[in-house]
Design a protein around this motif. Structure first.
Motif, PDB file in Angstrom:
ATOM      1  N   GLU A  83      20.278  35.109  32.481  1.00 39.73           N
ATOM      2  CA  GLU A  83      20.588  36.402  31.876  1.00 39.73           C
ATOM      3  C   GLU A  83      22.007  36.399  31.303  1.00 39.73           C
ATOM      4  N   PRO A  84      22.238  37.092  30.188  1.00 39.19           N
ATOM      5  CA  PRO A  84      23.603  37.162  29.646  1.00 39.19           C
ATOM      6  C   PRO A  84      24.506  37.968  30.575  1.00 39.19           C
ATOM      7  N   PRO A  85      25.803  37.739  30.518  1.00 40.68           N
ATOM      8  CA  PRO A  85      26.719  38.486  31.398  1.00 40.68           C
ATOM      9  C   PRO A  85      26.771  39.963  31.022  1.00 40.68           C
ATOM     10  N   THR A  86      27.011  40.773  32.033  1.00 41.07           N
ATOM     11  CA  THR A  86      27.126  42.212  31.803  1.00 41.07           C
ATOM     12  C   THR A  86      28.575  42.570  31.475  1.00 41.07           C
ATOM     13  N   GLU A  87      28.763  43.743  30.916  1.00 43.39           N
ATOM     14  CA  GLU A  87      30.108  44.215  30.580  1.00 43.39           C
ATOM     15  C   GLU A  87      30.971  44.341  31.833  1.00 43.39           C
ATOM     16  N   GLU A  88      30.367  44.799  32.933  1.00 43.59           N
ATOM     17  CA  GLU A  88      31.111  44.965  34.185  1.00 43.59           C
ATOM     18  C   GLU A  88      31.591  43.608  34.716  1.00 43.59           C
ATOM     19  N   GLU A  89      30.720  42.609  34.631  1.00 40.55           N
ATOM     20  CA  GLU A  89      31.079  41.267  35.106  1.00 40.55           C
ATOM     21  C   GLU A  89      32.225  40.688  34.285  1.00 40.55           C
ATOM     22  N   ILE A  90      32.160  40.858  32.990  1.00 45.49           N
ATOM     23  CA  ILE A  90      33.216  40.338  32.114  1.00 45.49           C
ATOM     24  C   ILE A  90      34.531  41.058  32.391  1.00 45.49           C
ATOM     25  N   ALA A  91      34.489  42.385  32.530  1.00 46.24           N
ATOM     26  CA  ALA A  91      35.705  43.148  32.805  1.00 46.24           C
ATOM     27  C   ALA A  91      36.307  42.741  34.148  1.00 46.24           C
ATOM     28  N   LYS A  92      35.471  42.514  35.144  1.00 48.76           N
ATOM     29  CA  LYS A  92      35.944  42.089  36.460  1.00 48.76           C
ATOM     30  C   LYS A  92      36.632  40.721  36.375  1.00 48.76           C
ATOM     31  N   ASN A  93      36.031  39.778  35.655  1.00 49.50           N
ATOM     32  CA  ASN A  93      36.621  38.441  35.535  1.00 49.50           C
ATOM     33  C   ASN A  93      37.926  38.454  34.740  1.00 49.50           C
ATOM     34  N   VAL A  94      38.024  39.301  33.721  1.00 45.59           N
ATOM     35  CA  VAL A  94      39.274  39.427  32.952  1.00 45.59           C
ATOM     36  C   VAL A  94      40.367  40.008  33.847  1.00 45.59           C
ATOM     37  N   ALA A  95      40.007  41.003  34.677  1.00 49.64           N
ATOM     38  CA  ALA A  95      40.988  41.601  35.592  1.00 49.64           C
ATOM     39  C   ALA A  95      41.467  40.579  36.624  1.00 49.64           C
ATOM     40  N   ILE A  96      40.568  39.744  37.121  1.00 49.06           N
ATOM     41  CA  ILE A  96      40.956  38.701  38.084  1.00 49.06           C
ATOM     42  C   ILE A  96      41.898  37.698  37.427  1.00 49.06           C
ATOM     43  N   ALA A  97      41.607  37.303  36.188  1.00 47.30           N
ATOM     44  CA  ALA A  97      42.474  36.350  35.481  1.00 47.30           C
ATOM     45  C   ALA A  97      43.864  36.928  35.262  1.00 47.30           C
ATOM     46  N   GLN A  98      43.953  38.213  34.905  1.00 50.18           N
ATOM     47  CA  GLN A  98      45.258  38.840  34.701  1.00 50.18           C
ATOM     48  C   GLN A  98      46.017  38.941  36.015  1.00 50.18           C
ATOM     49  N   MET A  99      45.309  39.247  37.105  1.00 49.49           N
ATOM     50  CA  MET A  99      45.950  39.325  38.409  1.00 49.49           C
ATOM     51  C   MET A  99      46.505  37.957  38.829  1.00 49.49           C
ATOM     52  N   LYS A 100      45.762  36.889  38.545  1.00 52.87           N
ATOM     53  CA  LYS A 100      46.236  35.545  38.873  1.00 52.87           C
ATOM     54  C   LYS A 100      47.488  35.184  38.079  1.00 52.87           C
ATOM     55  N   LYS A 101      47.541  35.588  36.819  1.00 50.76           N
ATOM     56  CA  LYS A 101      48.727  35.322  36.009  1.00 50.76           C
ATOM     57  C   LYS A 101      49.943  36.054  36.568  1.00 50.76           C
ATOM     58  N   LEU A 102      49.749  37.313  36.954  1.00 48.13           N
ATOM     59  CA  LEU A 102      50.858  38.085  37.527  1.00 48.13           C
ATOM     60  C   LEU A 102      51.326  37.476  38.849  1.00 48.13           C
ATOM     61  N   ASN A 103      50.399  37.099  39.711  1.00 51.87           N
ATOM     62  CA  ASN A 103      50.768  36.492  40.989  1.00 51.87           C
ATOM     63  C   ASN A 103      51.496  35.168  40.794  1.00 51.87           C
ATOM     64  N   ALA A 104      51.054  34.364  39.829  1.00 53.70           N
ATOM     65  CA  ALA A 104      51.724  33.094  39.557  1.00 53.70           C
ATOM     66  C   ALA A 104      53.144  33.330  39.052  1.00 53.70           C
ATOM     67  N   ALA A 105      53.327  34.350  38.213  1.00 50.99           N
ATOM     68  CA  ALA A 105      54.672  34.665  37.707  1.00 50.99           C
ATOM     69  C   ALA A 105      55.578  35.136  38.843  1.00 50.99           C
ATOM     70  N   LYS A 106      55.044  35.941  39.773  1.00 55.32           N
ATOM     71  CA  LYS A 106      55.832  36.400  40.919  1.00 55.32           C
ATOM     72  C   LYS A 106      56.233  35.233  41.819  1.00 55.32           C
ATOM     73  N   ILE A 107      55.326  34.326  42.064  1.00 56.47           N
ATOM     74  CA  ILE A 107      55.636  33.161  42.903  1.00 56.47           C
ATOM     75  C   ILE A 107      56.698  32.294  42.242  1.00 56.47           C
ATOM     76  N   GLU A 108      56.594  32.128  40.936  1.00 54.63           N
ATOM     77  CA  GLU A 108      57.578  31.320  40.206  1.00 54.63           C
ATOM     78  C   GLU A 108      58.954  31.977  40.248  1.00 54.63           C
ATOM     79  N   GLU A 109      59.019  33.301  40.073  1.00 60.49           N
ATOM     80  CA  GLU A 109      60.299  34.009  40.148  1.00 60.49           C
ATOM     81  C   GLU A 109      60.913  33.878  41.536  1.00 60.49           C
ATOM     82  N   LYS A 110      60.091  33.983  42.553  1.00 58.46           N
ATOM     83  CA  LYS A 110      60.569  33.863  43.934  1.00 58.46           C
ATOM     84  C   LYS A 110      61.111  32.463  44.201  1.00 58.46           C
ATOM     85  N   ARG A 111      60.401  31.446  43.700  1.00 57.41           N
ATOM     86  CA  ARG A 111      60.843  30.063  43.902  1.00 57.41           C
ATOM     87  C   ARG A 111      62.168  29.806  43.198  1.00 57.41           C
ATOM     88  N   LEU A 112      62.321  30.312  41.983  1.00 57.57           N
ATOM     89  CA  LEU A 112      63.567  30.125  41.254  1.00 57.57           C
ATOM     90  C   LEU A 112      64.706  30.921  41.886  1.00 57.57           C
TER      91      LEU A 112
END
Length: 146
Positions: A83-112
């Motif tokens: 079955e093709p992906p639903t709009e909710e599934e795509i929105a959820k995965n985009v939100a997870i990807a953005q959250m991972k980017k933010l968390n990675a930036a926070k970890i990098e700032e903390k390390r520096l």
């Protein structure tokens, strides 16, 4: 040989003429992603000998297959999911990807902030292999020490 036989040259000529006619491919519109790609499918029809559906996408205007397609849609195109992906599934995965980017930036700032330096890139080439004091490449005395 008597009887009716197929005229090979007539078949070749008909196929040649038919190749100039535009193909009428009409598929079911299955959805659209956030980039603007439109996805289509022609379902399987076992009575006609077609066991698998035909799936494709048309890229957004101006992109011409340059950008990668989202992983959910790629899995659908490659028949990994029925079955093709639903709009909710795509929105959820985009939100997870953005959250991972933010968390990675926070970890990098903390390390520096703690005084960490940029990670070192290993040197490439023949000098990047491990060296051992008991073995020197090209030394004729070490040939029998294996």
């Amino acid at each position: 040989m008597s009887g009716e036989s197929r005229n090979l040259w007539l078949i070749v000529f008909k196929n040649f003429i038919n190749s100039f006619k535009p193909r009428q491919i009409r598929g079911n519109h299955m959805g659209k992603d956030y980039i603007g790609n439109a996805y289509y499918e022609i379902p399987a029809n076992p009575r006609e000998g077609k066991r698998k559906p035909t799936r494709w996408y048309n890229p957004a205007k101006g992109l011409d297959f340059q950008d990668p397609i989202p992983s959910e849609w790629e899995a659908w195109l490659r028949m990994r999911r029925p079955e093709p992906p639903t709009e909710e599934e795509i929105a959820k995965n985009v939100a997870i990807a953005q959250m991972k980017k933010l968390n990675a930036a926070k970890i990098e700032e903390k390390r520096l902030a703690e005084g960490g330096s940029l990670p070192s890139i290993p040197e490439r080439g023949h000098n990047s292999f491990p060296t051992y004091p008991e073995y020197t490449p090209g030394d004729p005395e070490n040939k029998g020490n294996r």
